[in-house]
Design an enzyme around this catalytic site. Structure first.
Site, mmCIF file in Angstrom:
data_model
loop_
_atom_site.group_PDB
_atom_site.id
_atom_site.type_symbol
_atom_site.label_atom_id
_atom_site.label_comp_id
_atom_site.label_asym_id
_atom_site.label_seq_id
_atom_site.Cartn_x
_atom_site.Cartn_y
_atom_site.Cartn_z
ATOM 1 N N ASP A 20 4.406 -4.811 -0.105
ATOM 2 C CA ASP A 20 5.209 -4.093 -0.006
ATOM 3 C C ASP A 20 6.205 -5.276 1.380
ATOM 4 O OD1 ASP A 20 7.148 -3.237 0.499
ATOM 5 O OD2 ASP A 20 7.371 -1.197 -0.629
ATOM 6 N N HIS A 70 8.875 -4.190 3.469
ATOM 7 C CA HIS A 70 9.308 -3.666 3.829
ATOM 8 C C HIS A 70 9.296 -3.104 4.998
ATOM 9 C CE1 HIS A 70 10.739 -4.675 -0.490
ATOM 10 N NE2 HIS A 70 12.247 -3.979 0.017
#
Length: 137
Positions: A14, A16
């Site tokens: 991930d 983000h």
């Protein structure tokens, strides 16, 4: 400063980053010493950082939906590394699709997490829970 150190980061593949920075800022504002590992963090990186800094808790974020897979086995690895009692908290979009959060929460608690948060949880709630878990006045 409250003298407590927390490890934060976004687990797995991930990338983000924005929410991670907001969490770090809020925790620092609440008096925590924050070790921010950034994005794409492995389980081993969380554990190594917790050992190196004598951390009081690990907060795992995931936004891309694979948090359940990425977090599976983290408690066992913490235990093996001598971090048997370290609190583990997880939040974000932890699973793919619309799933009943109570069921998601139950699965994370069964994996050894102390607290689990659905998307949109105010960081103040997490800080309050962390304060309670760590005995911060």
């Amino acid at each position: 400063m409250n003298g407590k150190t927390v490890i934060i980061g976004v687990i797995g593949a991930d990338a983000h980053a924005v929410g991670n920075k907001i969490i770090a800022f809020a925790l620092q504002g609440a008096g925590y010493n924050v070790v921010n590992l950034g994005v794409m963090v492995s389980q081993e990186e969380y554990i190594e950082a917790a050992i190196e800094t004598n951390a009081d808790a690990i907060l795992v974020s995931s936004l891309y939906g694979h948090g359940e897979i990425d977090c599976n086995g983290l408690r066992e690895k913490c235990n093996e590394a001598g971090l048997k009692d370290i609190p583990l908290l997880a939040g974000g979009n932890l699973v793919v699709g619309k799933q009943n959060f109570e069921e998601v929460e139950a699965r994370f608690l069964a994996m050894g997490f102390n607290k689990v948060y659905p998307p949109g949880t105010p960081i103040e709630q997490t800080i309050g829970d962390l304060d309670a878990i760590l005995g911060v006045a």
